[in-house]
Design an enzyme around this catalytic site. Structure first.
Site, mmCIF file in Angstrom:
data_model
loop_
_atom_site.group_PDB
_atom_site.id
_atom_site.type_symbol
_atom_site.label_atom_id
_atom_site.label_comp_id
_atom_site.label_asym_id
_atom_site.label_seq_id
_atom_site.Cartn_x
_atom_site.Cartn_y
_atom_site.Cartn_z
ATOM 1 N N ASP A 21 0.864 -1.152 0.000
ATOM 2 C CA ASP A 21 0.000 0.000 0.000
ATOM 3 C C ASP A 21 0.913 1.217 0.000
ATOM 4 O O ASP A 21 2.097 1.095 0.280
ATOM 5 C CB ASP A 21 -0.849 -0.067 1.276
ATOM 6 C CG ASP A 21 -1.722 1.137 1.414
ATOM 7 O OD1 ASP A 21 -2.224 1.599 0.386
ATOM 8 O OD2 ASP A 21 -1.895 1.607 2.535
ATOM 9 N N ASP A 54 -4.493 6.039 -4.853
ATOM 10 C CA ASP A 54 -4.200 7.395 -5.283
ATOM 11 C C ASP A 54 -4.253 7.552 -6.778
ATOM 12 O O ASP A 54 -4.246 6.585 -7.519
ATOM 13 C CB ASP A 54 -2.806 7.784 -4.813
ATOM 14 C CG ASP A 54 -2.853 8.375 -3.441
ATOM 15 O OD1 ASP A 54 -3.900 8.921 -3.110
ATOM 16 O OD2 ASP A 54 -1.858 8.262 -2.724
ATOM 17 N N ASP A 78 -6.673 -2.123 3.133
ATOM 18 C CA ASP A 78 -5.682 -3.134 2.754
ATOM 19 C C ASP A 78 -6.027 -4.515 3.288
ATOM 20 O O ASP A 78 -5.340 -5.480 2.998
ATOM 21 C CB ASP A 78 -4.300 -2.747 3.309
ATOM 22 C CG ASP A 78 -3.907 -1.361 2.877
ATOM 23 O OD1 ASP A 78 -4.094 -1.066 1.692
ATOM 24 O OD2 ASP A 78 -3.437 -0.598 3.713
#
Lengths: 340, 1144
Positions: free
Chosen positions: B369, B646, B777
């Protein structure tokens, strides 16, 4: 971050153990150790091998088969008949002195004393002289625990039942005169067997302890009458019985029968001359393709004759030396580079 | 209460423990016998109890089984005691319960459904409950539930809210709740409350779930709806999937192979027995009659089972126990490692699963991540460009790093933790430069941050995203302190002077607008629009007079070193225009059709011709040591994929800053990067050099645009598509991705993260590791072979579902390169050695069968068989496998390439297994036949015979132990005192135990159990015995040494090289930590808003929810501006804001 010595509850302990930093010796197989090591081991082996071989060569062994397979052999008639106490004799000649002390063995081959059910077929408690096991032998002795009329057999089991029952006497003929060679049957069993493992019940006379029991089916005499000449050599501590009960690990084995008593003419062993072994032939081995033999041998510090060990040491010692040469060549030629 | 009790609702006590004192024994035994190995031994035990078959006394197996069962039992018991303790701790927490008209402090476990409880600020919510509170509003943080740390607003019904904190009223409250049965959906609740005959709906916004934490709320009363096991937290704590390592799988397969091997050996021996019985046994019956009722075929059949018993040690009973033990030990070493302990928040590394250690040494792919894992998720305001002048560069012209911090002591409201290194900016502000002041004023006004001031001067900010927090904090330090806000006003302390601005409108941020604005009226009555946003968006809307400034600012932005940038602008507004605009805004916001479009138009209209103020750059701080760690892992040939929610720019940027992407990658063949994204705008980037080098532009967007479901072929040899995960292009995607050195996936939803992991897991057959810190996650952590949680800021969810957790990404290299590698090597050594020693042990029996008439006679003493695995050889091998290191940790880190053999599974595989089998075979041959040959017809040196079964057995046993112990010594690389001690102890122990067992005393006491009296004494005093032992063991060991030596010379492995190097060189210093100056000139055009929940944005569901939660902060009940808000701000926001304003 190690610097910070604040009070932190969860901080792991800084010990060599928890951090896996225990001091340790980290040997590696470097040429400096391996090659000289092989050379040294090789040389040592060769040395030991030579010593063993020399010692082994100095040991005299005389083996005489008396199974009576061939028609020409002296015991062939006995081996074919089923007569009890069939007599036959073997002759041999010694040209030189058979260096003493001399041990007299009987040998059996293809005899499976190490068969599992055979080996289990005994009752240690009974043999330890526990009278309660006289009347009710362990079931492990089956089918030699009770006879046909439900009388308990003592000593029970296959091993005891199949005790070796040939007997031998040794005579020497010197210039026409026969002289019986003194044989010593004392202390031929292990000390631990005689003193610890096997015991007669503390009943006198011994015969009374055997009341209500029967002798093993194949025995000629009950246990308390095994040695008529020596009252203390009867029952479970009879030396021949003890030797037999120490069952062999391999199907071909020899067991100590007697020692040549080192007295008189036999101080130094068996002097040269013609010898006769008179055999009372009882034990049937031909039915299972077995063989019987008598063996005379003397011993050294390393025990009886043992060519194998000496040769093995020599061979392996030489191989080590060869190997070290090979490794040296490999090392010199391919020595791995320091830089990758 | 009594009435409610009568329904026997689950009370609030929770129980996670499995057993109590009475049920422990039967239940635990039942659990254990469900395991195949234990069941097998039980079966053996039963076989041994059948006298016809039993070739061994039942004690041999029984002893092993009891030891195994009791060790496992003790471990289970300890686990369960811990669970009991945990339960008790939770159950005994205190809470105020309203009983008999007054509040009583009660233990959690005594809380009943229907009770009314009072909760205070920062307390865990006890139960799923429906409640009221001051102003009917409660802020909660659900970090424990779903990992989200932002505040959520829960709201009470007005009917209960009216009760306030009036105890009497509450005590007299009488209502009936009807609701859905207990379930595990965190986002749904349905129910009704009936009070005085009126029904009120209860939904998810009206319940507090167990596990939430109350924030910013003084007190709240709640009615308990579900207790303990019925509450959603407990319902949700599902059983996590049981992970097994590949070594485990292999071992299981091998055990099955061994079963086959065992069966075939037994068959051979059975046939042998049949032949023997026909040829020999039938004529041997006069000495050994057959047992009654058992003829030759049946006897042979029984022999088969007897040999199953004799040879059972091929399948080692203690294998599984020892494996567990070693793993446990290695897990403890991870827990204890100080180099993985993070002192800042007192977090040691934690091996939460103790069964996966060796897998850590085989990782091929890491899925990471980004936020909170690679980065700290802490933003710092780092640079700015104001009116064409850049500030904040950390390096002066000579390249020296400026170290002295700017002194903010003149500002008593400054945040002491804030660092800034450029003094000129402070001077600018203090000298009253109007642009600079305007710049910071904008920062202090244009945002959606909530302040919290517990004590005078101690401000803390609750920001939606860390970026915003960073900007507001910066403004605060530079003398523009955002102090408080009400729905209509913003209070700012400007250079020590309190100024109250009237807040007229917030033109909120969204993904399409990429900017936000506020319109405020200053105390002087000046109307200003302040706007901040992405440079591309803002630059389009600037007044032409700013062109020059714009160019300068653009230059500054282009050298922003991968920082996240925003451009600031303002516009003075005309009072009349504003009135008109507000009127239209009101109309638009109540319009029934096309409301959003109309609002957008209005926003567009007002946000133009703005004056540029400057730009800010916020650093998304990487965690310490991330680039170095990634470099190390890359050297270890581990592929790292970054999966992030992102946007592409941000992800790319991070890629550069953590050294995963490098400029030179553009030139090297076969290094490429794929960024694939998924949202409305899907971007597929390929960085793929043409094989012939014919196509010069390597860094080329091959495909850019909005993708629909139909597959648009990409103009290259590769067809790959962003929807690849769902479509049949998965393999293509995987193939392409695996050719890349670096893969960065952006705009990935949590589910897709898991899909990517599963894709690689499924098709690459490689061991994967997923590392992350947030709730998003979790799916990927659970999907990967090994999940690692960063115990950082984003809540505990990731950690709770992870297998390993630690505080910093950089510890990953130590976990893998040191602990993982060691664990793997240790486990492989252990398995190899264990199989070897049991093969050797058992095959000797096999050879002996040919000499004892295939009668299942054991060659060893029964006691030896019993103790072999459990006593004589147990400790040394444990010692080796707990402490062994081929090279120490520093060398391991120095040479990451040492990791490669683990990935290729080189140390323990089927081939290795066969070699152990052959080795065992060889040794067993030597161990049997050398003594056989040398003992044949041998006699002692006093003439007595020696080849009795017990002494032969004793000789073989001694040879065997000498050989296996020496083999262990040869295998051990790292001889600690413990290893020495264990080996010595076992050797001495063996002789001591043997002499004791063969002693007179034991025979006197247990006559029938120790019949082999004297074997040791009568054997060990013979030189020939010692010579045989010596010969046997050297013959077993020397070839191994020679072969290993020659292999080291001819084909040295990397381990050999490093070990050799370690020998010749000094210990290396700690790995050099070269500070890499980022070379990238690319800048990320990040917007503060998207950060922090970018991944949530991608899934629309979250976005929707998010909006409703955000809304109350800016919405006003009775001001006209409320009308201006976008329609999706729902009406519940009214009360929300009410409470907010009162609180302020």
């Amino acid at each position: 971050m190690v610097k910070q010595e604040s009070e932190s509850a969860n901080r792991p302990d800084n010990t060599a153990f928890t951090q896996q930093r225990l001091p340790a010796w980290q040997p590696i197989l470097s040429a400096g150790i391996v090659i000289p090591g092989f050379v040294l081991i090789g040389l040592a082996f060769i040395g030991i091998g030579v010593a063993l071989l020399v010692t082994s060569r100095s040991i005299q062994v005389l083996e005489l088969d008396y199974t009576g397979d061939g028609n020409g052999s002296p015991c062939s008639s006995c081996s074919q008949s089923t007569t009890v106490n069939c007599k036959c004799s073997l002759n041999f000649t010694l040209d030189t002195l058979f260096q003493g002390p001399v041990f007299f063995y009987y040998g059996l081959s293809n005899y499976f004393q190490n068969y599992r059910r055979y080996g289990a077929s005994k009752d240690d408690n009974q043999l330890y002289g526990d009278l309660s096991y006289f009347t009710s032998p362990s079931s492990s002795c089956s089918p030699y625990d009770y006879d046909g009329s439900k009388n308990p057999i003592v000593p029970c089991g296959s091993i005891a039942n199949s005790m070796f029952n040939d007997t031998f006497t040794l005579t020497r003929t010197v210039s026409g005169k026969t002289d019986s060679v003194p044989l010593d049957g004392k202390g031929i069993a292990w000390w631990t067997d005689y003193n610890v493992k096997y015991r007669n019940p503390s009943v006198t006379p011994l015969k009374n302890a055997f009341n209500g029991t029967v002798k093993p089916i194949d025995w000629a005499k009950p246990a308390y009458e095994l040695d008529t000449s020596d009252a203390s050599n009867n029952g479970f501590v009879n030396q021949d019985f003890l030797v037999w009960m120490r069952r062999a690990a391999l199907p071909n084995f020899r067991k100590l029968y007697r020692r040549i008593d080192a007295s008189g003419d036999y101080q130094n062993g068996l002097p040269a001359g013609n010898y006769t072994i008179d055999i009372t032939y009882n034990y049937p081995v031909r039915v299972f393709n077995g063989a019987k033999k008598v063996v005379f041998s003397n011993v050294s510090w390393m025990g009886g004759k043992n060519e194998f060990l000496g040769i093995a040491y020599l061979v392996i010692g030489s191989l080590c030396v060869v190997m070290s040469v090979v490794m040296l060549i490999v090392y010199a030629k391919f020595k791995f580079p320091d830089e990758e | 209460r009594t009435f409610n009790l009568s329904f026997r609702y689950a009370n609030n006590a929770i129980k996670t423990s499995k057993y109590n004192i009475f049920t422990f024994l039967p239940l635990n035994l039942f659990e254990q016998f469900k395991r195949l190995a234990n069941a097998y031994f039980l079966f053996l035990l039963i076989l041994e109890l059948i006298p016809q078959i039993s070739s061994l006394s039942w004690i041999t197996t029984g002893f092993a089984l009891i030891v195994v069962l009791s060790i496992t039992g003790v471990k289970d018991a300890i686990d369960d005691i811990n669970r009991h303790k945990c339960d008790r701790q939770v159950n005994n927490r205190k809470v105020d319960v309203l009983m008999d008209g007054q509040l009583k402090n009660e233990k959690w476990m005594n809380v009943q459904v229907g009770d009314i409880v009072k909760l205070g600020n920062n307390e865990f919510v006890t139960v799923t409950s429906e409640r009221n509170s001051p102003l009917n509003l409660v802020y909660v943080d659900t970090a424990e539930l779903d990992g989200e740390t932002n505040l959520k607003v829960k709201q009470a019904l007005t009917v209960t809210g009216e009760l306030g904190d009036n105890i009497e009223a509450l005590a007299a409250f009488n209502g009936e709740v009807r609701c859905e049965p207990p379930n595990n959906r965190l986002d749904k609740f349905k129910g009704t409350l009936t009070v005085n005959g009126e029904r009120y709906a209860l939904d998810n916004d009206k319940v507090l779930l167990r596990g939430c934490t109350l924030r910013n709320t003084e007190w709240c009363f709640g009615l308990v709806i579900f207790g303990g096991p019925d509450s959603k937290l407990i319902q949700n704590s599902g059983k996590s999937m049981f992970k097994r390592t590949s070594i485990d799988h292999l071992t299981n397969i091998l055990v099955l192979c061994i079963f086959g091997f065992l069966a075939s050996m037994c068959s051979i021996l059975t046939i042998g027995n049949a032949i023997w019985e026909r040829n020999e046994g039938s004529v041997f019956t006069m000495f050994l009659p057959r047992e009654p009722g058992i003829d030759a075929p049946l006897a042979s059949f029984l022999i088969f089972w007897s040999y199953v018993i004799v040879l059972n040690a091929l399948i080692p009973s203690s294998l599984y126990v020892s494996v567990e033990f070693i793993r446990l030990g290695n897990s403890f070493f991870i827990d204890w490692d100080r180099k993985m302990y993070y002192p800042k928040n007192d977090t040691p590394a934690q091996a939460r699963t103790t069964t996966l250690n060796e897998e850590l040494g085989q990782i091929k792919y890491i899925f990471s991540d980004k936020t909170g894992t690679l980065t700290q998720n802490i933003m710092t305001f780092n640079k700015c460009s104001i009116n064409g002048k850049a500030y904040g560069d950390l390096y002066d012209f000579s390249g020296q790093r400026r170290t002295e911090r700017v002194d903010f002591s003149w500002n008593n409201l400054a945040d002491p933790k804030y660092n800034f290194h450029d003094h000129s900016l402070v001077e600018m502000v203090r000298s009253g430069n109007p642009e600079t002041q305007e710049f910071f004023r904008l920062l202090s006004l244009c945002h959606t941050v909530m302040p919290e001031e517990k004590k005078e001067g101690e401000l803390s900010y609750q920001a939606q995203s860390p970026d915003e927090g960073a900007l507001v904090t910066a403004a605060r330090n530079f003398g523009f302190v955002f102090r408080s806000r009400t729905p209509e006003t913003i209070t700012v302390v400007e250079m020590g002077r309190q100024v109250i601005y009237e807040l007229l409108a917030i033109l909120d941020f969204n993904n399409m607008r990429k900017r936000m604005s506020v319109i405020v009226r200053s105390p002087e009555g000046k109307l200003t629009l302040y706007c901040k946003g992405a440079d591309t968006v803002i630059f389009e809307r600037l007044h032409p007079s700013c062109n020059k400034l714009m160019e300068v600012t653009t230059d500054h932005l282009n050298v922003s070193d991968g920082l996240r940038t925003l451009v600031l602008a303002y516009k003075d507004l005309n009072e009349n225009y504003m009135i008109d605009w507000k009127q239209r805004h009101h109309e638009a916001s109540v319009a029934m059709e096309g409301r959003e479009e109309k609002l957008d138009e209005l926003y567009e209209e007002i946000e133009k011709d703005m004056m540029l103020l400057g730009a800010t750059a916020v650093e998304d701080k990487l965690q310490d040591g991330v680039p170095q760690t990634i470099e190390q892992l890359a050297k270890a040939d581990i592929k790292i994929w970054v999966l992030t929610g992102d946007k592409q720019e941000t992800a790319e940027n991070i890629g550069y800053s953590c050294n995963m992407l490098r400029e030179e990658m553009k030139d090297v063949f076969n290094q490429m990067m794929i960024v694939f994204c998924q949202s409305e705008a899907v971007t597929a980037y390929e960085f793929f050099p043409h094989p012939q080098g014919a196509r010069p532009p390597l860094w080329e967007p091959l495909h850019y645009g909005v993708l629909t479901d139909d597959l648009t072929p990409i103009p290259s040899s590769l067809h790959h598509q962003a929807f690849a995960l769902e479509k049949n292009l998965r393999l293509e995607l995987l193939r392409t991705a695996c050719m890349c050195q670096t893969v960065i996936c952006c705009r990935v939803t949590p589910l897709q993260k898991a899909q990517v992991v599963q894709l690689v897991k499924k098709y690459k057959q490689a061991v994967t590791l997923a590392i992350g810190d947030g709730a998003n996650d979790v799916s990927m952590i659970k999907a990967a072979h090994i999940g690692v949680g960063i115990s950082g800021q984003e809540g505990m969810q990731a950690v709770l579902s992870s297998d390993y957790s630690f505080a910093q990404f950089r510890y990953l290299q130590r976990l893998l390169l040191v602990h993982g590698r060691w664990s793997y090597i240790r486990m492989c050594k252990f398995l190899g050695y264990f199989f070897y020693k049991n093969f050797t042990f058992t095959l000797v029996q096999f050879w002996y069968a040919f000499f004892c008439g295939f009668s299942a006679q054991t060659v060893y003493d029964e006691w030896f068989i019993t103790f072999y695995n459990m006593v004589y050889t147990a400790l040394p091998v444990l010692g080796m496998c707990l402490f062994d290191q081929d090279v120490n940790d520093r060398w391991s880190l120095q040479h990451p390439e040492l990791y490669a053999p683990g990935q290729k599974n080189q140390y323990f595989n089927k081939k290795a297994f066969v070699s152990y089998l052959i080795h065992g075979c060889y040794c067993s041959l030597i161990i049997f036949f050398i003594p056989w040959a040398s003992m044949n017809d041998a006699v002692r040196n006093d003439g007595k015979d020696i080849v009795s079964h017990p002494s032969f057995a004793f000789l073989l046993q001694t040879c065997l132990l000498a050989v296996v112990h020496t083999q262990l010594c040869v295998d051990t690389y790292y001889w600690t005192a413990v290893n020495h001690f264990f080996v010595l102890l076992s050797t001495i122990g063996y002789f001591a135990i043997s002499v004791t067992m063969y002693s007179n005393g034991m025979f006197y006491v247990f006559t029938s159990s120790f019949p082999l009296i004297g074997a040791a004494r009568n054997t060990l005093n013979q030189p020939i015995v010692w010579l045989t032992i010596f010969l046997t063991f050297l013959l077993c060991i020397l070839p191994v040494v020679a072969i290993r030596f020659i292999f080291i010379q001819l084909r040295p492995t990397i381990n050999d090289k490093v070990r050799y190097k370690m020998r010749t060189e000094e210990l290396p210093g700690p790995a050099p930590r070269h500070l890499l100056r980022r070379r990238s000139t690319r800048s990320g055009y990040a917007f503060s808003h998207s950060q922090g929940y970018g991944d949530l944005v991608t899934s629309r569901k979250f976005l929707m929810k998010r909006s409703t939660k955000r809304a109350p902060l800016f919405t006003q009940t009775d001001s006209s501006i409320f009308q201006n808000q976008p329609q999706h701000y729902r009406t519940i926001a009214e009360e929300a804001e009410e409470s907010q304003s009162h609180k302020l």
